[in-house]
Design a protein around this motif. Sequence first.
Motif, short mmCIF file in Angstrom:
data_model
loop_
_atom_site.label_atom_id
_atom_site.label_comp_id
_atom_site.label_asym_id
_atom_site.label_seq_id
_atom_site.Cartn_x
_atom_site.Cartn_y
_atom_site.Cartn_z
N SER A 68 2.48 30.61 -15.38
CA SER A 68 1.08 30.96 -15.69
C SER A 68 0.39 30.28 -16.75
O SER A 68 -0.89 30.35 -16.86
CB SER A 68 0.70 32.45 -15.58
N SER A 69 1.26 29.63 -17.58
CA SER A 69 0.66 28.92 -18.87
C SER A 69 0.04 27.63 -18.18
O SER A 69 0.77 26.62 -17.62
CB SER A 69 1.83 28.69 -19.68
N ILE A 70 -1.30 27.45 -18.42
CA ILE A 70 -1.99 26.35 -17.85
C ILE A 70 -3.13 25.93 -18.71
O ILE A 70 -3.69 26.70 -19.65
CB ILE A 70 -2.70 26.91 -16.43
N SER A 71 -3.38 24.57 -18.90
CA SER A 71 -4.43 24.06 -19.58
C SER A 71 -4.41 24.27 -21.09
O SER A 71 -3.51 23.84 -21.82
CB SER A 71 -5.76 24.46 -18.94
N VAL A 131 9.89 28.82 -18.44
CA VAL A 131 9.91 27.93 -17.38
C VAL A 131 8.81 26.90 -17.39
O VAL A 131 8.01 26.88 -18.49
CB VAL A 131 9.64 28.66 -16.03
N PRO A 132 9.02 25.64 -16.76
CA PRO A 132 7.99 24.62 -17.00
C PRO A 132 6.59 25.42 -16.68
O PRO A 132 6.40 26.26 -15.64
CB PRO A 132 8.37 23.60 -15.89
N THR A 133 5.63 24.96 -17.27
CA THR A 133 4.18 25.25 -17.33
C THR A 133 3.53 24.48 -16.11
O THR A 133 4.17 24.07 -15.38
CB THR A 133 3.43 25.05 -18.53
N ALA A 134 2.04 25.12 -15.86
CA ALA A 134 1.45 24.60 -14.40
C ALA A 134 1.26 23.28 -14.45
O ALA A 134 1.16 22.78 -13.54
CB ALA A 134 0.22 25.39 -14.62
N GLY A 135 1.24 22.46 -15.72
CA GLY A 135 1.39 21.02 -15.44
C GLY A 135 -0.15 20.40 -15.36
O GLY A 135 -0.29 19.47 -14.50
N ILE A 136 -1.10 21.00 -15.93
CA ILE A 136 -2.55 20.23 -16.16
C ILE A 136 -3.08 20.79 -17.39
O ILE A 136 -3.39 21.75 -17.85
CB ILE A 136 -3.36 20.80 -14.80
N GLY A 157 4.35 19.67 -16.41
CA GLY A 157 4.11 20.77 -17.15
C GLY A 157 4.98 20.42 -18.60
O GLY A 157 5.68 19.65 -18.60
N VAL A 158 4.81 21.63 -19.49
CA VAL A 158 5.57 21.58 -20.70
C VAL A 158 6.86 22.00 -20.44
O VAL A 158 6.92 23.41 -19.96
CB VAL A 158 4.85 22.40 -21.78
N ASP A 214 -3.68 18.54 -9.00
CA ASP A 214 -4.53 18.81 -9.99
C ASP A 214 -4.67 20.26 -10.00
O ASP A 214 -5.39 21.16 -9.30
CB ASP A 214 -5.79 18.23 -10.17
N ASN A 215 -4.02 21.09 -10.61
CA ASN A 215 -3.99 22.64 -10.65
C ASN A 215 -5.34 23.23 -11.26
O ASN A 215 -5.55 24.58 -11.15
CB ASN A 215 -2.77 23.39 -11.38
N HIS A 216 -5.99 22.58 -11.87
CA HIS A 216 -7.46 22.88 -12.27
C HIS A 216 -8.32 22.88 -10.83
O HIS A 216 -9.18 23.90 -10.69
CB HIS A 216 -8.02 21.89 -12.97
#
Length: 590
Positions: free
Chosen positions: A491-494, A513-518, A557-558, A255-257
């Motif tokens: 760095s694109s997150i949440s 690129v794929p985002t942070a995934g949370i 991630g997206v 959980d990257n949060h």
Amino acid sequence: MEKYKKYARTSLALAIMSIITPSVSANHLLQNEQGYEEIVPELRAFSELAQQVRYFYPSNAVANSDWDSFLRDSFKVLRDTPSEQRVDKGIELIQAIAPYVQRNVIHLPSVENDESVNVWIQSGASTNHIYFRDLTTGTFQELTQFPYFTQQTYFASTYQGQDIYIPLYLPIDSALLGTAYQAGNPYNLVTNMTGTETCMAAVSSMWAEIQHFWPYFAHVDVNWSQTHLPLFNACIGARNEFEYKVNEQFSLLGDNHVWINYPEEIVPFKHYKLPFTLSYIDEKALVVNRTDFLSLQVELGDELISIDGQTIDYWLDYYKGRTLKAGLTEKEQSLNLLTRYTDSRLVNMVFRKSSGEEYGVTSATVHYKVTGPYKGQGVVPHYSELVRYHENGVAQLMAYNVTVNNLPDVKRLLEKASAIVIDFRHYPTSFQGWKQLFAWLLSTEAKSGTLDFRYQMMPDQTKKFDYTFRQTITPEGAGVNIPLVALSSRSSISQNEHALMFLQDANIPILGVPTAGINGDIVYSHKFGGYQQGGISYIYTGMSARQTNGEALIGVGVLPDMYAPRTAKSIENQEDNQLIQGISYLKKQL
């Protein structure tokens, strides 16, 4: 019945956000009174039962008890209790608060359909931002018509091999029994995290919040029950290992949060930094920012290959599984930790230029207040403008800078644009700002991925109700009707990912690129006053989110339509290669 419908409506006003705070490290030893090592498994079992009662036994005494202090004090009592009496003593301690926690189901009070009862309705471990936890009353027949109340009247648990029954509904008279536990520190225990009992109570309560309320267990392969004992053991070990032992367990969530702030008494703050920042690009630790404190020999794009005699691969392996982060975010955080120190010192490093030349540099660590401005684009360039024009009338729109107040300026600045790069590589300034921007930009309705606002009914999460919804952005007009492309980053997150999914649903291509995934609104929690008062503070995701196609977002991630990572060459040349590729793509559409 109308009064219960408000809980379903609560979830309609959700805002997605993420707050990340700096990391810290450790040295010295925890205080450790003798006698806990051998009974930690028993304390863990006691705590697990107590936490089930804490969150699901529906009484006023339970609701008004200071459970963290109860655990701390009970650990001391149980340690001092003869082993053959310890199980009975544990049940006795819990029954003082919750007398209908019973070893035999026939001793539970009966619950009739037309009888007024107490029950918990809860979307989180506490009332916290969008989450709530309320002890509510109604007839059993009335309550069980709603999907967020269980049909079961009790939960069957175990404690040290014994069957234990916990009522989930209590008749009003029964719910008044029991005495709330108030913190008074009767045993004169250390009340900050250096105290063994306080430490064990804090980490166990952190564990329990995840166990009962974290929504991603169906998406992540982790056996959370196996992490409880190591968390206890972290409190009776060496202080310089405490942070990493706790982080190792919470890192398993992916959980990257997740973030944990430790008190300085255990983990001294890292106020000193090396005068540069690193990013993991092309499988190298590259200098992406630097200050004038660093030798001029070191240039942006140079690769750090060793520090104090140890290679970067050694350090990445050292921090692996200890950073609270997952995927490439973990390596980024590892490099961030590598440049932070608790004191001023000289550090020996070896760098490599793109030509292959290696050279050594000795640099002092610098207090964060006097590091001075950084020079460089960083791994993700940040632009302060709202709109910047490039060749052929292609406009770069910094969506992360848009607010409700400056949106009229954005619209005016974009009037002459032939195409737009929607730069969403940084966390946005305003949730409502970008939503209103998209309503103006888009020509078709767009939806987010699904979000689940969860109601927990049972300690094992087998009974839960997910209020599943998708947010919608409806165009306010005809849209801009010109070619568009969006930029994403690691760095694109949440909230970034939430925004990008609207663009994805509107068939606007994403480059990066794929985002942070949370994604999913976060929970802030504090134990024993939080880290600034000697306790501990932490963050985790409280609501689950999926992709627009219904697949898992966490750990994925997206995904971009056009893969365009930052490169070592682009860092060395200080070129925004992602932006360049986005502009090139749009020029072909004109």
